[in-house]
Design a protein around this motif. Structure first.
Motif, PDB file in Angstrom:
ATOM      1  N   THR A 142       0.917  -1.259   0.258  1.00  0.00           N
ATOM      2  CA  THR A 142       0.016  -0.088   0.034  1.00  0.00           C
ATOM      3  C   THR A 142       0.951   1.350   0.257  1.00  0.00           C
ATOM      4  O   THR A 142       1.629   1.458   1.014  1.00  0.00           O
ATOM      5  N   ALA A 143       0.919   2.078  -1.030  1.00  0.00           N
ATOM      6  CA  ALA A 143       1.661   3.129  -1.240  1.00  0.00           C
ATOM      7  C   ALA A 143       0.998   4.192  -0.013  1.00  0.00           C
ATOM      8  O   ALA A 143      -0.162   4.430   0.367  1.00  0.00           O
ATOM      9  N   GLY A 144       2.106   4.898   0.371  1.00  0.00           N
ATOM     10  CA  GLY A 144       1.584   5.858   1.541  1.00  0.00           C
ATOM     11  C   GLY A 144       2.151   5.720   3.021  1.00  0.00           C
ATOM     12  O   GLY A 144       2.071   6.381   3.949  1.00  0.00           O
ATOM     13  N   LEU A 145       2.108   4.163   3.006  1.00  0.00           N
ATOM     14  CA  LEU A 145       2.766   3.598   4.405  1.00  0.00           C
ATOM     15  C   LEU A 145       4.209   3.281   4.277  1.00  0.00           C
ATOM     16  O   LEU A 145       4.756   2.789   3.219  1.00  0.00           O
ATOM     17  N   ARG A 146       4.942   3.623   5.479  1.00  0.00           N
ATOM     18  CA  ARG A 146       6.199   3.032   5.610  1.00  0.00           C
ATOM     19  C   ARG A 146       6.147   1.779   6.363  1.00  0.00           C
ATOM     20  O   ARG A 146       5.435   1.534   7.216  1.00  0.00           O
ATOM     21  N   ASP A 168       5.441  10.667   7.970  1.00  0.00           N
ATOM     22  CA  ASP A 168       4.671   9.829   7.365  1.00  0.00           C
ATOM     23  C   ASP A 168       4.115   8.415   8.398  1.00  0.00           C
ATOM     24  O   ASP A 168       4.664   8.358   9.363  1.00  0.00           O
ATOM     25  N   SER A 252       9.320  -1.131   3.365  1.00  0.00           N
ATOM     26  CA  SER A 252       8.800  -0.139   2.354  1.00  0.00           C
ATOM     27  C   SER A 252       9.228   1.360   2.860  1.00  0.00           C
ATOM     28  O   SER A 252       8.913   1.725   4.024  1.00  0.00           O
ATOM     29  N   PRO A 253      10.257   1.889   2.081  1.00  0.00           N
ATOM     30  CA  PRO A 253      10.731   1.548   0.981  1.00  0.00           C
ATOM     31  C   PRO A 253      12.134   0.297   1.054  1.00  0.00           C
ATOM     32  O   PRO A 253      12.144   0.124   2.379  1.00  0.00           O
TER      33      PRO A 253
END
Lengths: 337, 382
Positions: A142-146, A168, A252-253
């Motif tokens: 899910t983009a937006g999460l680390r 973030d 992530s990343p």
């Protein structure tokens, strides 16, 4: 340098205490985290030190915990949520993936939601169903999460501080099987312990770390499997095989430059995690390394991890988990090419 | 009942009503308490409410037309809910905060959110990011009920900021969250009510029961009357005629005041009717009859305000023309603005995914920029 030999759980407790002391906007929220100190005692004594308005025993509702944490973050607070066990995060999955992950983008950068979600994860502790899982890939997708996971007390201490200071949202996966493993921790490190008012560097949330240098095979792990990887490297060394061990730290990343540099040197790679191999972090790593290191690879990237089954009952969990034998077997297989 | 099978709970539950559908005063003494709360509402206020409701309705018509002509991909219609929205939002103060669902156009308008910016979402230009701090209105939330928890958490933050029950009417603040009858079936609504109750958080749960969750009626959505939903959590509840702007205003004013004063949350069920479709992609003829629509058209909230103004002797054609003219100009500006909205740069998708640099995001952004450049160079070469 205030170095102490303490367990990972205590290092997390110390990081929380440093953040609570340094920033009045930091709050802890979760089930049983107050007087009890959490089911793993990770938040022990913090309610006494900081009061029940800052170390909040919430109603038993994970979506409610994360959803209200989002509201608090919108108001300028920095909530650190504890999800009691990995398998209990799913009632909050909607809030995490549709709301927490996307509010910064939805608001075109106007809003930030600095929420940390601490999740004790992983198996090997003889627990019942839903208490031993490794759901990190679901969040890394899910983009937006680390998504990060420390493997030792020193990293846990700094990484958690950076996670709390980071604007973030961060999923912070704690290897519960390592909670009582001790390590040397520099208690003066990290953004809150050093008294930085505003952290701008989040190195440990973005970088992998080479924890043992080697030349023959790159062995990548994170969280609970780093200890396994180091043991494998040690016994392989006795047999004349030089293994480079990388602690991923961030899922992530993923710090691909560090991985690529290592694999271009060794030409062989094994990735090990407790999460199921199918669609796991190892699949992403193998695909990227194949693309970036194609002409350096002597063997396909091998993956070792859990099976595509529900997490099994405790009596057979060690056959599910990637233990020494299975990792050694994978090392042998990539060396056989 | 028998003649209104779609309203199974309506007749049984006490419902605050101060103005009857014909515009006359409801003299029922059981509502004296609420009547006394709004004694200060004068003709000028009624005219303000009429203007806001007329503009809200005009916005609905214009946005629907823009969708029909292909200028918007979708629009969430709110016709019929004007009294519920305008009456309640006028009970908020500058320091209060509002968490809308996605049909609260009238609420946004009164709070000063440029409605044309709300249409960015429906044109597919962006996900609808207006300046929340400026208007104290959080963004629309499309996942049903997720925002009831955000509102509750926000209210817990206001508590921690020490801005509840200080006695200062200019700073004591509360949160109002809007959601529908369908949202009450989501677990998040129950969790929000519970968290709010346990913390005595200053948040008002404003449920617009518009009878339909897309195609599913209240009879298939819940069994016990919605208004009683709060009581089990220890939250005071009140049911109000959602098409009676004065009654809505009275109950909301009391609830917001209670919240600001440290009395905790309130659950309001405003009984109203979505005269339009759920969205412009919906087709109500497939699931509801004209008898129901007629029942509600006789209870139209805008007509009730006109009737009230007439009864008060405060209605005149000049005022009517003025508002109509203003609505026309508003609609024309909206039309021009929406048509002028171009597509964002493709690279916008990579913006603001993270607040701090994230290597995967950076790598993909760079790759895409290179791909676009190569494509353009390739075209240039031929």
């Amino acid at each position: 340098m205030a170095e102490q030999r303490i367990p990972l759980a205590k290092a997390i407790n110390a990081a929380l205490e440093a953040a609570l002391s340094a920033d009045p906007k930091v709050l802890l929220m979760g089930e049983d985290i107050g007087p009890l100190g959490g089911v793993f005692r990770v938040t022990a004594d913090l309610a006494t030190k900081f009061g029940e308005d800052r170390v909040v025993d919430t109603p038993l509702a994970e979506s409610g915990i994360v959803g209200t944490a989002i509201g608090l973050a919108l108001r300028g607070y920095r909530p650190v949520c504890e999800i009691q066990f990995d398998g209990f995060i799913f009632p909050a999955f909607d809030q995490i993936t549709t709301q927490l992950a996307k509010l910064h983008a939805r608001s075109r950068g106007r809003l930030t939601v600095p929420v940390v979600i601490r999740v004790p994860y992983g198996g090997g502790i003889g627990a019942v169903e839903h208490h031993s899982e490794s759901p990190e890939a679901l969040f890394a997708h899910t983009a937006g999460l680390r998504v990060v996971s420390p493997a030792n007390p020193a990293d846990a201490f700094v990484m958690l501080q950076e996670a709390i200071a980071c604007p973030d949202p961060v999923l912070f996966f704690e290897p519960k099987g390592q909670y009582w493993a001790k390590g040397d921790v520099d208690l003066s490190a990290g953004p809150y312990a050093t008294g930085q008012s505003v952290a701008t560097q989040f190195d440990t949330l973005n970088t992998a770390k080479v924890v043992r240098e080697g030349t023959d095979v790159t062995l990548i792990g994170y969280g609970p499997t780093v200890v396994t990887a180091l043991k494998v490297a040690q016994s392989a060394a006795a047999e004349g095989t030089s293994i480079e061990v990388i602690d991923l730290r961030a899922i992530s990343p993923i710090d691909f430059p560090t991985l690529i540099e290592s694999v271009q040197k060794t030409g062989r790679c094994v990735v090990v995690h407790e999460a199921p191999v199918f669609f796991g972090a190892g699949a992403e790593i193998a695909a990227r390394l194949t693309q970036e290191c194609f002409y350096h690879l002597e063997a396909p990237v091998a993956r070792v991890g859990g099976f595509h089954t529900p997490y099994p009952p405790a009596k057979i969990e060690h056959d599910y988990l990637p233990g020494l034998e299975r990792v050694m077997d994978a090392i042998d297989s990539v060396l056989a090419y | 009942m028998a003649e209104t099978p779609w309203l199974p709970h309506n007749e049984a539950e006490p419902t605050v009503q101060l103005v009857l559908p014909d515009g006359s005063e409801n003299t029922d003494t059981q509502w004296d308490h609420y009547r006394n709360l709004v004694k200060d509402v004068d003709a000028a206020t009624w005219r303000t409410w009429y203007r806001d409701m007329a503009l809200m309705r005009r916005f609905d018509e214009e946005a629907t037309a823009l969708q029909r002509t292909g200028e918007l991909a979708l629009f969430t219609q709110a016709r019929g809910q004007e009294a519920a929205q305008i009456g309640s939002v006028h009970a908020t103060r500058a320091q209060d905060w509002i968490f809308p669902a996605y049909r609260e156009h009238g609420v946004l308008q009164v709070r000063g959110v440029p409605l044309k910016e709300e249409l960015h979402l429906f044109r597919g230009v962006d996900h609808g990011g207006w300046d929340t701090e400026k208007h104290h209105v959080h963004l629309n939330t499309l996942v049903i009920s997720a925002h009831t928890l955000h509102a509750t958490g926000y209210a817990m933050g206001i508590q921690r900021d020490g801005l509840v029950a200080t006695g200062d009417p200019d700073t004591d603040a509360a949160v109002m969250v809007y959601f529908g009858d369908g949202a009450t079936s989501e677990g998040d609504t129950s969790e929000a009510l519970n968290f709010a109750a346990v913390n005595q958080a200053p948040v008002v749960f404003f449920c617009q029961n518009n009878q339909w969750a897309i195609s599913v009626p209240g009879t298939r959505q819940y069994r016990g009357p919605l208004v009683r939903r709060g009581a089990g959590f220890g939250v005071p509840c009140v049911r109000v005629d959602g098409n009676d702007v004065l009654a809505v205003h009275a109950v909301t004013r009391e609830a917001m005041e209670r919240a600001r004063n440290g009395g905790g949350p309130t659950f309001i069920e405003a009984v109203t009717f979505r005269q339009g479709a759920h969205t412009t992609s919906d087709d109500p003829t497939r699931y509801r009859g004209t008898d129901e629509e007629q029942y509600w058209s006789q209870r139209d909230p805008v007509e009730r305000v006109v009737a009230r103004l007439r009864a008060m002797g405060a209605w005149d054609e000049r005022f009517h023309t003025e508002v109509t003219h203003e609505a026309d100009e508003f609609a024309a500006e909206l039309r021009t603005y929406v048509r002028s909205l171009g597509r964002p740069a493709s690279s916008a998708m990579f913006d603001h995914v993270y607040a701090t640099p994230h290597a995967i995001n950076q790598t993909e952004r760079d790759w895409f920029a290179g791909f676009e450049r190569d494509l353009a160079d390739g075209e240039g070469g031929h």
